[in-house]
Write a protein that holds these residues in place. Sequence first.
Motif, short mmCIF file in Angstrom:
data_model
loop_
_atom_site.label_atom_id
_atom_site.label_comp_id
_atom_site.label_asym_id
_atom_site.label_seq_id
_atom_site.Cartn_x
_atom_site.Cartn_y
_atom_site.Cartn_z
N ALA A 147 10.33 -5.56 9.15
CA ALA A 147 10.99 -6.61 8.84
C ALA A 147 12.56 -6.23 9.20
CB ALA A 147 10.90 -7.17 7.50
N THR A 148 13.24 -7.16 10.04
CA THR A 148 14.70 -6.98 10.38
C THR A 148 15.38 -7.72 9.47
OG1 THR A 148 14.37 -8.70 12.01
CG2 THR A 148 13.93 -6.60 12.77
N GLU A 149 15.01 -8.44 8.66
CA GLU A 149 15.82 -9.52 7.68
C GLU A 149 14.58 -9.66 6.65
OE1 GLU A 149 15.55 -13.96 9.17
OE2 GLU A 149 16.41 -12.60 10.73
N ASP A 150 15.33 -10.02 5.40
CA ASP A 150 14.38 -10.45 4.30
C ASP A 150 13.77 -11.90 4.83
OD1 ASP A 150 15.68 -8.75 2.66
OD2 ASP A 150 16.68 -9.93 1.53
N SER A 151 12.38 -11.87 4.70
CA SER A 151 11.61 -12.64 5.34
C SER A 151 10.44 -12.90 4.45
CB SER A 151 10.80 -12.37 6.59
OG SER A 151 11.85 -12.03 7.58
N GLU A 152 9.67 -14.17 4.45
CA GLU A 152 8.34 -14.65 3.62
C GLU A 152 7.12 -14.63 4.48
OE1 GLU A 152 6.86 -18.43 1.61
OE2 GLU A 152 8.98 -18.03 0.85
N ILE A 211 0.83 -1.22 -0.07
CA ILE A 211 0.07 -0.06 0.10
C ILE A 211 0.96 1.06 0.10
CG2 ILE A 211 -1.73 1.34 1.10
CD1 ILE A 211 -2.80 -1.64 0.19
N ASP A 212 0.96 1.91 -1.08
CA ASP A 212 1.91 3.04 -1.33
C ASP A 212 1.64 4.23 -0.22
OD1 ASP A 212 4.29 3.67 -3.15
OD2 ASP A 212 2.85 5.40 -3.34
N ARG A 213 0.35 4.39 -0.17
CA ARG A 213 -0.09 5.63 0.75
C ARG A 213 0.58 5.30 2.39
NH1 ARG A 213 -3.89 9.61 0.19
NH2 ARG A 213 -4.53 10.60 2.19
N ILE A 214 0.64 4.15 2.73
CA ILE A 214 1.13 3.86 4.10
C ILE A 214 2.63 3.38 4.21
CG2 ILE A 214 -1.07 3.85 5.32
CD1 ILE A 214 -0.80 0.70 5.42
N GLN A 215 3.06 3.06 2.90
CA GLN A 215 4.48 2.51 2.62
C GLN A 215 4.66 1.38 3.64
OE1 GLN A 215 7.54 4.25 0.74
NE2 GLN A 215 5.25 4.49 -0.24
N ALA A 216 3.71 0.52 3.20
CA ALA A 216 3.44 -0.98 4.16
C ALA A 216 2.88 -1.92 3.42
CB ALA A 216 3.04 -0.75 5.53
N TYR A 217 3.10 -3.25 3.56
CA TYR A 217 2.57 -4.11 2.99
C TYR A 217 1.33 -4.50 3.91
CZ TYR A 217 6.37 -5.49 0.05
OH TYR A 217 7.47 -5.66 -0.84
N ALA A 218 0.09 -4.64 3.54
CA ALA A 218 -1.05 -4.82 4.16
C ALA A 218 -1.34 -6.52 4.43
CB ALA A 218 -2.33 -4.29 3.52
N VAL A 219 -1.10 -7.05 5.69
CA VAL A 219 -1.22 -8.48 5.85
C VAL A 219 -2.90 -8.78 6.45
CG1 VAL A 219 -0.36 -10.41 7.19
CG2 VAL A 219 1.08 -8.47 6.34
N THR A 220 -3.45 -9.40 5.73
CA THR A 220 -4.91 -9.45 6.16
C THR A 220 -5.40 -10.93 6.54
OG1 THR A 220 -5.34 -9.55 3.94
CG2 THR A 220 -5.41 -7.31 5.08
N ILE A 265 5.28 -14.37 -0.50
CA ILE A 265 6.20 -13.41 -0.94
C ILE A 265 7.34 -13.15 0.04
CG2 ILE A 265 4.10 -12.37 -2.41
CD1 ILE A 265 4.33 -10.05 -0.49
N THR A 266 8.40 -12.40 -0.68
CA THR A 266 9.52 -12.08 0.09
C THR A 266 9.19 -10.61 0.60
OG1 THR A 266 11.01 -13.36 -1.07
CG2 THR A 266 11.90 -11.59 0.20
N ILE A 267 9.18 -10.36 2.03
CA ILE A 267 9.44 -9.09 2.50
C ILE A 267 10.74 -8.49 2.60
CG2 ILE A 267 8.45 -7.72 4.32
CD1 ILE A 267 6.05 -8.79 2.55
#
Length: 426
Positions: free
Chosen positions: A316-321, A37-46, A325-327
Amino acid sequence: MDVHDPVAELFAAKPDAVRCPHRAHALLRSEAAPRWIDRIQAYAVTRYADIVEVLRAPEKFSSVMASGPGSVTPLARRLIESPEVGEDLRAKARRRVEISKSTVLLNADPPVHLRQRKLVNKAFTARRVMAMEPSVDKIAHNLISNFIGTGRAEMVADFSILLPMTVIADILGVPSELHATFKRWSDAFVAGAGSMALSDEEIGEIFDQVNEFYDYFSEQIERCQRDPTDDLLSAIVQARIDGETPLTHDEMLQMLVQFLVAGNETTTNLLTSIMFWLLTEPGLMAAVRADRALVPKVVEEVLRLEAPIQGLFRTATEDSEVGGITIPSGSNLFLAYAAGNRDDAVFAYPDTLKFDRSGDGTHLAFGKGEHFCLGAPIARLEARVGINAWLDRTSEIMLDCAPEDVEYQPSFALHGIKSLPLRFAA
């Protein structure tokens, strides 16, 4: 064809979308993976399972920015960086940034979070919360007595704000003449949560209130160090466990901010949402009047259906799934608890209020795992006692406006009704 994007409208805090965020949440849950979500600069996890996976891995997903980009600390940094801001206001913002370096509870990670939790757990024991019930009941009935003779009330201003505010103020030893000021401070700390459109002037007004809060409670902390009493503030100031470092002054201030907000804003929204459901869901009011044992079940279902905190952030403190998907490391995630609470993979008939959910999972309104809300027992107590007080004092309650005219706060992260006018028979 529907030209609207419910997801974009929700994160832009459009009125219809914040009133009913569930369509946007359902769309996000239906997608193959968390959406950026570009507006909040975050991935929405639902999805429920994805949210729980993140919550159970604090070593990979930090809580340091749990309240998100609209919270007070990011706003303080914005003021510091703005060339239009005067030095007096810039100094207040710097004070917030400096204090916020001491991460506390909501935004603390292990092992700091565990140490703090140990130190303050004694203040939230089941025995201590149970002992509060007569006091909460008295406050609720006194509030209703103020308007019972008129046959009308505005649920939010006349009751839902005042009950939790009075309770947390009393717990912290704040005198009654400062209750209105106390509420003003609470409003300031949540003004930016879930809203990305505040001007520098509005942010400046927030920090005037924030600074007042810090000044007042700095003095109170020093008082409790000299002369402790039996209130929560003294319990925090005097908290000691063998082998653990006592809380610092800045940790105490940050903790008090969280108790202030959790003790006010969220329970206000919960109480009002419960009343709205009782007045608009066919047969529900009659059912709880006939059987008061249903009240706690209604509280839990409204927590699930109308979570006062719709979600919190992780980094995320490291590349995570997550969700396939990779975060990338450093990315923010918005954990949409409200969306997880209506996930049909976990809850049967997820959009329906049911008294028996013994075969379902537990809702996420108070979070899960290490960061499960410390004040959850108090919120449940206030909701149960507050609604029972209304049922005790009235024979009939009616909504004094059309349900579709009820407006909600403009936030994707907090979910609360602005005003709920009522008529009733005493």
